[in-house]
Design a protein around this motif. Structure first.
Motif, PDB file in Angstrom:
ATOM      1  N   LEU A  15       0.828  -1.195   0.000  1.00 24.90           N
ATOM      2  CA  LEU A  15       0.000   0.000   0.000  1.00 24.90           C
ATOM      3  C   LEU A  15       0.865   1.248   0.000  1.00 24.90           C
ATOM      4  CD1 LEU A  15      -2.742  -0.943   2.604  1.00 24.90           C
ATOM      5  CD2 LEU A  15      -2.914  -1.009   0.137  1.00 24.90           C
ATOM      6  N   ILE A  26      -2.770   5.718   0.600  1.00 22.95           N
ATOM      7  CA  ILE A  26      -3.796   4.705   0.802  1.00 22.95           C
ATOM      8  C   ILE A  26      -3.809   4.239   2.247  1.00 22.95           C
ATOM      9  CG2 ILE A  26      -4.549   2.392   0.127  1.00 22.95           C
ATOM     10  CD1 ILE A  26      -3.414   2.946  -2.648  1.00 22.95           C
ATOM     11  N   ASN A  61      -4.627  -5.195   3.018  1.00 22.82           N
ATOM     12  CA  ASN A  61      -4.660  -5.175   1.558  1.00 22.82           C
ATOM     13  C   ASN A  61      -5.811  -6.063   1.096  1.00 22.82           C
ATOM     14  OD1 ASN A  61      -2.209  -3.870   1.884  1.00 22.82           O
ATOM     15  ND2 ASN A  61      -1.183  -5.052   0.309  1.00 22.82           N
ATOM     16  N   ASP A  75      -8.062  -1.546   1.077  1.00 20.95           N
ATOM     17  CA  ASP A  75      -7.787  -0.431   0.188  1.00 20.95           C
ATOM     18  C   ASP A  75      -8.859  -0.291  -0.889  1.00 20.95           C
ATOM     19  OD1 ASP A  75      -6.628  -2.972  -0.531  1.00 20.95           O
ATOM     20  OD2 ASP A  75      -5.757  -1.998  -2.286  1.00 20.95           O
TER      21      ASP A  75
END
Length: 220
Positions: free
Chosen positions: A3, A7, A147, A177
């Motif tokens: 990430l 984010i 994630n 995300d």
């Protein structure tokens, strides 16, 4: 891919919305440690860490760090009015007695039933699961930040966890995300999406059963 900084902060900002006035909240390492930066200064919350702090505040400004004051990951923090210090045994006793209202943890996999795997990757040396097992079992609300997919694009929201479990059916909310889910008996309820992702994007990158809410919110 991992990430990006923006984010990570986007996820932390959204996770902060799960916190209510007066809560005692445990923060895991990584993205959860950013959450205090996104709470209103007027909101009274006591952030708990297994290393023995109750009452962590936002990250200090550069140059104002206290080398003796850090979170569970070893990063510098500040404290709020009323903060206290204890040994690690006492910090864990608070968890085991149900004195912590919410925990925010990272994850490697989460199943559609809310099973959590977050402590080991086969073939890699890790220090251990830390307090994750106690937190997942004893805290009233478990929020996971992660994630949406692996580095190779494989789904991390799965029907059955393939990695060793930390705890079964413990996760309440998942923030990735790409989306925000609530764990329900019939699967993961898709409540919010992170722009620019679409429902099709999320369904194609999620192995777990997904139920789409009637009014999915878009997070710009």
């Amino acid at each position: 891919m991992g990430l990006g900084i923006d984010i990570r902060h986007r996820i932390a900002r959204r996770a902060a919305q799960e916190i209510e006035e007066g809560m005692v909240v445990n923060l895991g390492i990584g993205i959860p440690s950013l959450i205090p930066n996104y709470l209103p200064s007027s909101m009274y919350v006591m952030f708990h860490a297994e290393n023995g702090i109750v009452g962590m505040g936002p990250s200090p400004e550069a140059g104002n760090e206290d080398e003796n004051l850090c979170n569970a990951a070893g990063y510098p923090v500040t404290t709020v009015t009323g903060a206290s210090y204890c040994d690690s045994a006492t910090a864990f006793a608070m968890i085991r007695r149900g004195k912590v209202d919410m925990t925010v943890l990272g994850a490697l996999e989460v199943s559609e039933r809310g099973d959590l795997a977050n402590w080991i990757v086969p073939g890699k040396r890790v220090p251990g699961m830390g307090g994750a097992m106690e937190l997942a079992q004893k805290v009233n609300k478990v929020v996971v930040l992660m994630n949406h997919t692996s580095k190779t694009g494989e789904p991390k929201l799965v029907k059955e966890c393939r990695l060793p479990l930390t705890s079964k059916q413990c996760v309440d909310i998942i923030i990735t995300d790409r989306a925000v889910f609530e764990v329900q008996p019939n699967g993961l309820l898709l409540k919010e999406m992170m722009a620019p992702y679409t429902i099709d994007d999320i369904l194609q990158s999620t192995e777990a059963a997904v139920v789409i809410a009637e009014d999915v919110k878009i997070i710009s």
